[in-house]
Design a protein around this motif. Sequence first.
Motif, PDB file in Angstrom:
ATOM      1  N   ASP A  42       0.810  -1.220   0.000  1.00  0.00           N
ATOM      2  CA  ASP A  42       0.000   0.000   0.000  1.00  0.00           C
ATOM      3  C   ASP A  42       0.843   1.270   0.000  1.00  0.00           C
ATOM      4  OD1 ASP A  42       0.979  -0.305   2.556  1.00  0.00           O
ATOM      5  OD2 ASP A  42      -0.895   0.211   3.573  1.00  0.00           O
ATOM      6  N   GLU A  43       2.178   1.126   0.011  1.00  0.00           N
ATOM      7  CA  GLU A  43       3.044   2.305  -0.075  1.00  0.00           C
ATOM      8  C   GLU A  43       3.871   2.321  -1.362  1.00  0.00           C
ATOM      9  OE1 GLU A  43       5.196   3.661   3.363  1.00  0.00           O
ATOM     10  OE2 GLU A  43       3.774   2.711   4.747  1.00  0.00           O
ATOM     11  N   MET A  44       3.603   1.360  -2.243  1.00  0.00           N
ATOM     12  CA  MET A  44       4.254   1.368  -3.559  1.00  0.00           C
ATOM     13  C   MET A  44       3.623   2.474  -4.397  1.00  0.00           C
ATOM     14  SD  MET A  44       6.144   0.375  -6.104  1.00  0.00           S
ATOM     15  CE  MET A  44       6.883  -1.229  -5.810  1.00  0.00           C
ATOM     16  N   VAL A  45       4.435   3.404  -4.869  1.00  0.00           N
ATOM     17  CA  VAL A  45       3.939   4.520  -5.669  1.00  0.00           C
ATOM     18  C   VAL A  45       4.247   4.214  -7.133  1.00  0.00           C
ATOM     19  CG1 VAL A  45       4.172   6.984  -6.150  1.00  0.00           C
ATOM     20  CG2 VAL A  45       4.236   6.169  -3.789  1.00  0.00           C
ATOM     21  N   ARG A  46       3.187   4.110  -7.932  1.00  0.00           N
ATOM     22  CA  ARG A  46       3.372   3.754  -9.333  1.00  0.00           C
ATOM     23  C   ARG A  46       2.238   4.319 -10.171  1.00  0.00           C
ATOM     24  NH1 ARG A  46       4.249  -2.334 -11.933  1.00  0.00           N
ATOM     25  NH2 ARG A  46       4.738  -1.595 -14.027  1.00  0.00           N
ATOM     26  N   GLY A  47       2.555   4.762 -11.373  1.00  0.00           N
ATOM     27  CA  GLY A  47       1.517   5.275 -12.259  1.00  0.00           C
ATOM     28  C   GLY A  47       2.122   5.928 -13.484  1.00  0.00           C
ATOM     29  N   THR A  48       1.360   6.822 -14.088  1.00  0.00           N
ATOM     30  CA  THR A  48       1.843   7.567 -15.250  1.00  0.00           C
ATOM     31  C   THR A  48       1.508   9.038 -15.070  1.00  0.00           C
ATOM     32  OG1 THR A  48      -0.225   7.213 -16.462  1.00  0.00           O
ATOM     33  CG2 THR A  48       1.551   5.635 -16.848  1.00  0.00           C
ATOM     34  N   VAL A  49       2.252   9.871 -15.758  1.00  0.00           N
ATOM     35  CA  VAL A  49       1.975  11.312 -15.743  1.00  0.00           C
ATOM     36  C   VAL A  49       2.220  11.855 -17.146  1.00  0.00           C
ATOM     37  CG1 VAL A  49       4.342  11.805 -14.937  1.00  0.00           C
ATOM     38  CG2 VAL A  49       2.549  13.538 -14.663  1.00  0.00           C
ATOM     39  N   GLY A  78      -1.760   2.018 -17.343  1.00  0.00           N
ATOM     40  CA  GLY A  78      -2.463   2.209 -18.607  1.00  0.00           C
ATOM     41  C   GLY A  78      -1.841   1.473 -19.769  1.00  0.00           C
ATOM     42  N   THR A  79      -0.939   0.532 -19.470  1.00  0.00           N
ATOM     43  CA  THR A  79      -0.281  -0.207 -20.549  1.00  0.00           C
ATOM     44  C   THR A  79      -0.939  -1.568 -20.802  1.00  0.00           C
ATOM     45  OG1 THR A  79       1.412  -0.841 -18.923  1.00  0.00           O
ATOM     46  CG2 THR A  79       1.954   0.941 -20.450  1.00  0.00           C
ATOM     47  N   VAL A  80      -1.954  -1.899 -20.008  1.00  0.00           N
ATOM     48  CA  VAL A  80      -2.854  -3.006 -20.348  1.00  0.00           C
ATOM     49  C   VAL A  80      -4.220  -2.368 -20.540  1.00  0.00           C
ATOM     50  CG1 VAL A  80      -3.939  -5.153 -19.613  1.00  0.00           C
ATOM     51  CG2 VAL A  80      -1.556  -4.704 -19.016  1.00  0.00           C
ATOM     52  N   LYS A 111       3.438  11.019 -22.319  1.00  0.00           N
ATOM     53  CA  LYS A 111       3.085  10.320 -21.083  1.00  0.00           C
ATOM     54  C   LYS A 111       4.258   9.440 -20.676  1.00  0.00           C
ATOM     55  CE  LYS A 111      -1.089   8.086 -19.438  1.00  0.00           C
ATOM     56  NZ  LYS A 111      -2.206   7.173 -19.767  1.00  0.00           N
ATOM     57  N   VAL A 112       4.609   9.471 -19.385  1.00  0.00           N
ATOM     58  CA  VAL A 112       5.724   8.657 -18.899  1.00  0.00           C
ATOM     59  C   VAL A 112       5.294   7.879 -17.660  1.00  0.00           C
ATOM     60  CG1 VAL A 112       7.554  10.145 -19.813  1.00  0.00           C
ATOM     61  CG2 VAL A 112       6.658  10.582 -17.515  1.00  0.00           C
ATOM     62  N   GLU A 113       5.922   6.753 -17.459  1.00  0.00           N
ATOM     63  CA  GLU A 113       5.662   5.938 -16.268  1.00  0.00           C
ATOM     64  C   GLU A 113       6.589   6.356 -15.134  1.00  0.00           C
ATOM     65  OE1 GLU A 113       5.198   1.680 -16.577  1.00  0.00           O
ATOM     66  OE2 GLU A 113       5.096   1.824 -18.757  1.00  0.00           O
ATOM     67  N   TYR A 114       6.122   6.132 -13.915  1.00  0.00           N
ATOM     68  CA  TYR A 114       6.985   6.331 -12.745  1.00  0.00           C
ATOM     69  C   TYR A 114       6.692   5.225 -11.751  1.00  0.00           C
ATOM     70  CZ  TYR A 114       2.755   8.210 -10.588  1.00  0.00           C
ATOM     71  OH  TYR A 114       1.476   8.333 -10.104  1.00  0.00           O
ATOM     72  N   ARG A 115       7.676   4.883 -10.959  1.00  0.00           N
ATOM     73  CA  ARG A 115       7.469   3.916  -9.873  1.00  0.00           C
ATOM     74  C   ARG A 115       8.621   4.027  -8.890  1.00  0.00           C
ATOM     75  NH1 ARG A 115       7.634  -2.132 -11.819  1.00  0.00           N
ATOM     76  NH2 ARG A 115       7.531  -2.408  -9.572  1.00  0.00           N
ATOM     77  N   THR A 116       8.343   3.725  -7.635  1.00  0.00           N
ATOM     78  CA  THR A 116       9.398   3.737  -6.630  1.00  0.00           C
ATOM     79  C   THR A 116      10.300   2.528  -6.805  1.00  0.00           C
ATOM     80  OG1 THR A 116       7.756   2.732  -5.154  1.00  0.00           O
ATOM     81  CG2 THR A 116       8.255   5.062  -4.805  1.00  0.00           C
ATOM     82  N   ASP A 117      11.607   2.745  -6.599  1.00  0.00           N
ATOM     83  CA  ASP A 117      12.525   1.610  -6.565  1.00  0.00           C
ATOM     84  C   ASP A 117      12.572   1.088  -5.126  1.00  0.00           C
ATOM     85  OD1 ASP A 117      14.208   3.292  -5.088  1.00  0.00           O
ATOM     86  OD2 ASP A 117      15.623   3.614  -6.724  1.00  0.00           O
ATOM     87  N   LYS A 118      13.471   0.167  -4.855  1.00  0.00           N
ATOM     88  CA  LYS A 118      13.500  -0.470  -3.529  1.00  0.00           C
ATOM     89  C   LYS A 118      13.886   0.501  -2.415  1.00  0.00           C
ATOM     90  CE  LYS A 118      18.260  -2.130  -4.088  1.00  0.00           C
ATOM     91  NZ  LYS A 118      19.130  -3.326  -4.108  1.00  0.00           N
ATOM     92  N   ASN A 119      14.468   1.661  -2.802  1.00  0.00           N
ATOM     93  CA  ASN A 119      14.868   2.655  -1.796  1.00  0.00           C
ATOM     94  C   ASN A 119      13.883   3.812  -1.678  1.00  0.00           C
ATOM     95  OD1 ASN A 119      17.396   1.368  -1.120  1.00  0.00           O
ATOM     96  ND2 ASN A 119      18.163   2.069  -3.097  1.00  0.00           N
ATOM     97  N   GLY A 120      12.763   3.739  -2.411  1.00  0.00           N
ATOM     98  CA  GLY A 120      11.778   4.815  -2.347  1.00  0.00           C
ATOM     99  C   GLY A 120      12.052   5.961  -3.296  1.00  0.00           C
ATOM    100  N   ILE A 150       5.785  16.565  -9.806  1.00  0.00           N
ATOM    101  CA  ILE A 150       5.641  16.788  -8.357  1.00  0.00           C
ATOM    102  C   ILE A 150       4.167  16.787  -7.957  1.00  0.00           C
ATOM    103  CG2 ILE A 150       6.019  18.442  -6.484  1.00  0.00           C
ATOM    104  CD1 ILE A 150       8.553  16.994  -7.374  1.00  0.00           C
ATOM    105  N   GLU A 151       3.338  17.430  -8.767  1.00  0.00           N
ATOM    106  CA  GLU A 151       1.895  17.456  -8.484  1.00  0.00           C
ATOM    107  C   GLU A 151       1.314  16.041  -8.499  1.00  0.00           C
ATOM    108  OE1 GLU A 151      -2.172  19.146 -10.601  1.00  0.00           O
ATOM    109  OE2 GLU A 151      -0.304  20.273 -10.874  1.00  0.00           O
ATOM    110  N   GLU A 152       1.742  15.233  -9.470  1.00  0.00           N
ATOM    111  CA  GLU A 152       1.250  13.862  -9.570  1.00  0.00           C
ATOM    112  C   GLU A 152       1.701  13.036  -8.368  1.00  0.00           C
ATOM    113  OE1 GLU A 152      -0.133  10.067 -10.972  1.00  0.00           O
ATOM    114  OE2 GLU A 152      -0.778  12.147 -11.244  1.00  0.00           O
ATOM    115  N   LEU A 153       2.965  13.176  -7.961  1.00  0.00           N
ATOM    116  CA  LEU A 153       3.457  12.400  -6.807  1.00  0.00           C
ATOM    117  C   LEU A 153       2.703  12.779  -5.537  1.00  0.00           C
ATOM    118  CD1 LEU A 153       7.321  12.383  -7.453  1.00  0.00           C
ATOM    119  CD2 LEU A 153       5.680  10.528  -7.845  1.00  0.00           C
ATOM    120  N   ASN A 154       2.411  14.057  -5.375  1.00  0.00           N
ATOM    121  CA  ASN A 154       1.628  14.480  -4.210  1.00  0.00           C
ATOM    122  C   ASN A 154       0.200  13.933  -4.283  1.00  0.00           C
ATOM    123  OD1 ASN A 154       3.336  16.054  -2.470  1.00  0.00           O
ATOM    124  ND2 ASN A 154       3.417  17.627  -4.038  1.00  0.00           N
TER     125      ASN A 154
END
Length: 226
Positions: A56-63, A143-145, A160-169, A193-197
């Motif tokens: 529930d703390e994995m941050v992942r998506g697109t912007v 959005g890639t499926v 549009k680009v993907e983002y996700r946290t690595d193992k260190n956040g 920054i707006e998307e991450l918030n």
Amino acid sequence: MAKHGKKYNDAARRFDNDGLHSASEALALVKSLASANFDETVELVVRLGVDPRKADEMVRGTVALPAGTGGDVRVAVFATGEAATAAREAGAEHVGADDLAEAVEGGMLDIDVAIASPDMMPTVGKLGRVLGPRGLMPNPKTGTVTPDVAKAVEEFKGGKVEYRTDKNGNVQVPIGKASFDASDLMANFEAVIEELNRVKPSGAKGKYIKKAVVSSAMGPGVKIQE
């Protein structure tokens, strides 16, 4: 400690590596420090106060970057029939089903984004060990499926680009090219920054955005004052 070339070291001596800068100052510095003989990608790295080991703390998506990425995005689409035709018309470089899966398995990985229609996921799922480590595995969260693969191709081609946290956040996102106007880099920076918030996990405790650094592909990192 990684060894750097002369241009990197020269650039690193031209500013205070430990100093904090406003976002606009940092981006202007990155532009001025980019000295490679190609148009360097500008990267933003944000350290988040999350524990990526917790689902529930994995941050992942697109912007969507308002000024685009400045680069050619190579897209592979796993689809058949009308969806495959639409993907080709939308500009996807590689389109196919089992044939595309075989090509990827055989080492054809000159792609930046992989998209799949839902019915192709049993085939794509077998490519996890090839696509997963490269961050290319299609995922509904990014959005890639999707049944509308053509729309997804257009969106990723358009910035549009993907983002996700690595193992260190850490989240690492390209926000343009060194040749971009500073205002375009700033618009892309603010969008990320707006998307991450926006997607801050409810379980995240304490300071959320802990650190932000921008750099060109070959240049030193410039720290941003929050």
